[in-house]
Scaffold this active site. Sequence first.
Site, PDB file in Angstrom:
ATOM      1  N   LYS A  50      -4.370 -16.929 -10.263  1.00 34.85           N
ATOM      2  CA  LYS A  50      -4.231 -15.647  -9.546  1.00 34.85           C
ATOM      3  C   LYS A  50      -3.515 -14.641 -10.439  1.00 34.85           C
ATOM      4  O   LYS A  50      -2.589 -15.013 -11.176  1.00 34.85           O
ATOM      5  CB  LYS A  50      -3.416 -15.904  -8.263  1.00 34.85           C
ATOM      6  CG  LYS A  50      -3.291 -14.719  -7.306  1.00 34.85           C
ATOM      7  CD  LYS A  50      -2.533 -15.152  -6.040  1.00 34.85           C
ATOM      8  CE  LYS A  50      -2.391 -14.045  -5.022  1.00 34.85           C
ATOM      9  NZ  LYS A  50      -1.669 -14.501  -3.801  1.00 34.85           N
TER      10      LYS A  50
ATOM     11  N   SER B 163      -1.401 -17.119   2.292  1.00 32.37           N
ATOM     12  CA  SER B 163      -2.350 -16.674   1.268  1.00 32.37           C
ATOM     13  C   SER B 163      -3.042 -17.751   0.448  1.00 32.37           C
ATOM     14  O   SER B 163      -3.920 -17.431  -0.339  1.00 32.37           O
ATOM     15  CB  SER B 163      -1.672 -15.705   0.311  1.00 32.37           C
ATOM     16  OG  SER B 163      -1.621 -14.452   0.908  1.00 32.37           O
TER      17      SER B 163
ATOM     18  N   SER C 197      -4.150 -13.532   0.554  1.00 35.29           N
ATOM     19  CA  SER C 197      -4.323 -12.628  -0.562  1.00 35.29           C
ATOM     20  C   SER C 197      -4.941 -13.274  -1.799  1.00 35.29           C
ATOM     21  O   SER C 197      -5.436 -12.577  -2.668  1.00 35.29           O
ATOM     22  CB  SER C 197      -2.974 -12.019  -0.959  1.00 35.29           C
ATOM     23  OG  SER C 197      -2.093 -13.043  -1.406  1.00 35.29           O
TER      24      SER C 197
HETATM   25  N1  GLN Z   1      -1.530 -12.110   4.803  1.00 39.68           N
HETATM   26  C1  GLN Z   1      -0.104 -12.131   4.757  1.00 39.68           C
HETATM   27  C2  GLN Z   1       0.376 -10.775   4.293  1.00 39.68           C
HETATM   28  O1  GLN Z   1      -0.398  -9.912   4.243  1.00 39.68           O
HETATM   29  C3  GLN Z   1       0.373 -13.211   3.840  1.00 39.68           C
HETATM   30  C4  GLN Z   1       0.266 -12.865   2.410  1.00 39.68           C
HETATM   31  C5  GLN Z   1       0.669 -13.953   1.474  1.00 39.68           C
HETATM   32  O2  GLN Z   1       0.821 -15.111   1.860  1.00 39.68           O
HETATM   33  N2  GLN Z   1       0.884 -13.562   0.241  1.00 39.68           N
HETATM   34  O3  GLN Z   1       1.493 -10.572   3.996  1.00 39.68           O
END
Ligand code: GLN
Length: 491
Positions: free
Chosen positions: A78, A177, A153
Amino acid sequence: MEFGIQTIKELLSGYQKKQFKPSEVIGAYLTNISERDEKINSFLQVRIEESLGRAKRLDEKMCEAETLPLFGIPIAIKDNFLVSGWQATAGSKILSGYVSPYTATSVERLEAMGAIVIGKVNCDEFAMGSSNENSAFGNVRNPWDLERVPGGSSGGSAAAVAAGFASVSLGTDTGGSIRQPASLCGLVGLKPSYGRVSRYGVISYASSLDQVGPFSRTVWDSARVLEVMAGFDDRDATSSKRSVPKYTEELKNISEKKFTLGVSRKWLEGVDPDVAKSFEAGLEMFKKAGGKIIEIDLPHARYALSTYYLLATSEASSNLARYDGVHYGYRTQSATTSEELYSRSRGEGFGREVKLRIMLGTYALSAGYYDAFYLKANQVRKKIQEDFEKAFTQCDFVVAPTSPSTAFKLGEKTDDPLKMYLSDIFTLPVNLAGLPGLSIPCGLDSKNLPIGFQLIGKPFGESVLFEAAQQFEALRGEFPLPGFLEGACRR
Ligand code: GLN
């Protein structure tokens, strides 16, 4: 032999039998990317020369396939991990031109054990999002249906493995994420316990919640990646000193243990009917293996969403203060005073969702509101932790669907942040409590999209989490592959 869908275990066994060499494997994966990623948009950078060079060096040392646990394994990272000499964008324009001066501990450990980082993949800006639609570098498409999101994400990490561009990948999970995109792309996704993997060299979003973890096709592969990268790192004070078990050794045989699983029916209200059905079928599978399902209570789980969005945004507002147009990346062209330089660089460099969260977090931390918001949220976080502690006195795992729905259409939730945030209701509490969580594919919905089953373990209970997940995997059998893979694999 075709390449693209091999697991670590399969690649290692082929190398050991000298059926193929790292340069052939890496070459095939790179070809897959160059010919087919146009449709998915998962890679932001591909390391062609460097990874082929590394592969060729391994070709000369085939005997190391017996000893190096990740010998010649193609892995995607990532783009919020630092890799020395490579750009790191975290999906943001504000880091444009930033080149990492050092490598993240997790990546360094994988490379030292033979893994080949073939490139860096797309993600939501600063890991904020659930659909990868907040990236400054465009949407990522789900290999199961190109009109749908891969989740977020770590959307690029999930899509890259699902599309046959890498054997495994790394992501980060602050609120879901890794698990949510794994669920939406039909993969195994693991968020280890907080402190299990070093965060050194990972661009921070919310430091008390962020964890590094793998995407893979199988539970064994997930265990292999974790055992290589986990463990104390003196460059991350929050990394744990607990020893790291040889997880894959523990997975030699399929467990016959009879696990007790805790389900909170109240928490699960409102999930998509196809997801609910598949989740129930998953429970039945554990029962078939002699397991027991009990009802537990997580009375504070319903506050997890608001708690998370106060704490994560507060931490983000502080972590993201460093992007000021002076120290890193993007700088506005139009400033005449230093104040203008800061505000315009940030105004132009950050995307909409990131700005929204910085404002939310700054507000929650401001003097008059600190007690009402940040402090209160921390108290609720403790309550959520206690709910799980209590549940674990009665069961081995807490289980839930990973995501309340399967992959949604691109653009379907972008106008309604709350709807988007609700994608994570079953994953957020796990980060708040610092627990390990694993998503494993359990079925397909009526549109032929994958559904994920989430197992939540006790702190540092990864061993038994893998054990149960592998039992589940054996009962479930081979999981189907996305249509995108047809004709994708080559030698
Ligand atoms: N979807 C969640 C957010 O928008 C979690 C994001 C993540 O785990 N980085 O913050």
